[in-house]
Design an enzyme around this catalytic site. Structure first.
Site, short mmCIF file in Angstrom:
data_model
loop_
_atom_site.label_atom_id
_atom_site.label_comp_id
_atom_site.label_asym_id
_atom_site.label_seq_id
_atom_site.Cartn_x
_atom_site.Cartn_y
_atom_site.Cartn_z
N GLU A 1 -6.10 25.09 16.33
CA GLU A 1 -5.61 24.46 15.18
C GLU A 1 -4.98 23.00 16.17
O GLU A 1 -5.05 21.91 15.36
CB GLU A 1 -3.92 25.16 15.40
CG GLU A 1 -2.93 24.72 14.70
CD GLU A 1 -2.16 25.38 14.41
OE1 GLU A 1 -0.75 24.84 14.37
OE2 GLU A 1 -2.17 26.52 14.80
N GLY A 40 6.45 25.25 12.95
CA GLY A 40 7.41 26.61 13.51
C GLY A 40 7.61 27.26 14.65
O GLY A 40 8.26 27.91 14.99
N ALA A 41 5.80 27.74 14.81
CA ALA A 41 5.75 29.14 15.82
C ALA A 41 5.33 28.71 16.97
O ALA A 41 5.17 28.78 17.77
CB ALA A 41 4.88 29.75 15.29
N SER A 42 4.68 26.63 16.75
CA SER A 42 3.98 26.70 17.99
C SER A 42 3.72 24.83 18.46
O SER A 42 3.61 24.62 17.13
CB SER A 42 2.49 27.21 17.99
OG SER A 42 2.17 26.59 17.81
N THR A 43 3.69 25.42 19.77
CA THR A 43 3.40 23.20 20.05
C THR A 43 2.18 22.89 20.42
O THR A 43 1.08 24.21 21.49
CB THR A 43 4.28 23.30 20.40
OG1 THR A 43 4.68 21.21 20.20
CG2 THR A 43 4.53 23.31 22.10
N GLN A 44 1.16 21.91 19.94
CA GLN A 44 -0.32 21.65 20.49
C GLN A 44 -0.07 20.39 21.36
O GLN A 44 0.27 19.49 21.03
CB GLN A 44 -1.83 21.26 19.68
CG GLN A 44 -1.57 23.97 18.61
CD GLN A 44 -0.52 23.50 18.00
OE1 GLN A 44 0.30 22.49 17.08
NE2 GLN A 44 0.04 24.70 17.72
#
Length: 340
Positions: A1, A40-44
């Protein structure tokens, strides 16, 4: 992602290849831009690096348009905005011994809400904070504290900056090489950054300005912020926590400092295109990002040019013939009328 988000950003910014006004594909010769995504659920975090990536799961090799790219990329699950806010509230409830009435230091001082325990502890991201025994029907009352220092302490408790089995880490024991180059921060990063500037009037271009803006937001009441940003009513209570989280993640987690933070561009769009990982994913699936360099060519092939020229000439001949025919018919008609 994260890698697909990086592809999207650099494809849209034409950092891979550019189509010139003369109808030729050109290599712009520009460095790529790192990507910071806050969903909303993760950061990259993803960026090109020549440094050794000690964790093989956090590296990706790409060959695009004849160029090789070595990426560092990592996705932190449960550190997206929605899941982080849920985990933070669970952490606050746990630290206050699962009382049915708790004070949230990141909520505005004049704000309160009630919810069932089952609604709070319904995510895998909060299992470590779940009480035993657990009654999902218990009603929890949360009141705002409006305390910046306590908010920082609770937000920092969601991270682990201690153990690191590598030469250097970001947080939670995850290896990260030293950040290099420019970055684009999008998704929730953009909205938080925009809100901070709107509410505080501070141009957030440095770590100190980010801290000052976060402090200012956390010191305001719900009513004060509603007067300044009435359209944000449904989520205005979360901006103190989100601002402190962004500060902690970017500065302490990723390691941006006084020299590198100004190189972050907070953007909703790149050019006229919304930024996200989906476009990069689709480009990869559709093979619109070739591995080898695109040959320099004109906008249209010789055959296409010949066809267009032929059709244009034919159309001109038809128009001229039509005009001549009308002219002759008009002349004949006038002669007949004169004879009469």
């Amino acid at each position: 992602e994260g890698a697909y988000g990086w592809v999207t950003v650099n494809y849209v910014l034409e950092n891979f290849i550019k189509y010139s006004f003369m109808g030729r594909w050109l290599s712009p010769g520009r460095p790529t831009v790192g990507a910071l995504d806050f969903g909303g659920a993760s950061t990259q975090i993803t960026f090109a690096t020549q440094q050794l990536v000690e964790d093989g799961q956090s590296t990706k090799k790409l060959r695009l348009y004849g160029q090789d790219y070595s990426l560092y990329t990592h996705s932190f699950l449960c550190y997206g905005k929605d899941q982080f806010l849920k985990a933070l509230l669970a952490h606050v409830v746990k630290s206050q011994l699962y009382s049915q009435a708790v004070t949230h230091p990141c909520y505005p001082a004049d704000y309160s809400k009630t919810l069932k325990m089952g609604k709070l502890f319904n995510s895998p991201c909060v299992l470590q904070h779940k009480p035993v025994p657990f009654n999902p029907e218990v009603i929890l009352t949360v009141r705002g504290g409006g305390n910046y220092e306590y908010c920082v302490g609770n937000v920092s408790g969601i991270f682990s900056f201690g153990s690191c089995a590598h030469s250097r880490c970001s947080f939670n024991g995850v290896f990260q090489p030293e950040i290099t180059g420019r970055f684009m921060a999008f998704s929730a990063f953009f909205y938080i950054h925009t809100f901070l500037q709107q509410i505080t009037g501070i141009t957030v271009n440095s770590p100190q300005q980010l801290e000052d803006a976060a402090k200012t937001v956390c010191s305001k009441t719900f009513s004060q912020m509603m007067l300044l940003a009435p359209k944000e009513e449904s989520r205005i209570q979360d901006y103190c926590a989100s601002s402190v989280f962004m500060r902690t993640l970017i500065l302490k987690g990723y390691g941006f400092d006084n020299s590198s933070f100004p190189l972050i561009s907070f953007q909703k769009k790149a050019g006229d295109t919304s930024v996200g990982w989906a476009l990069g994913y689709m480009l990869s699936l559709s093979n619109l990002l070739p591995a080898e360099s695109v040959a320099v060519r004109k906008a249209l092939t010789l055959g296409a040019w010949g066809t267009l020229v032929f059709l244009t000439v034919g159309l001109l001949v038809v128009i001229l013939a039509f005009l001549l025919l009308r002219s002759r018919c008009g002349t004949t008609k006038r002669r007949d009328e004169s004879a009469i």
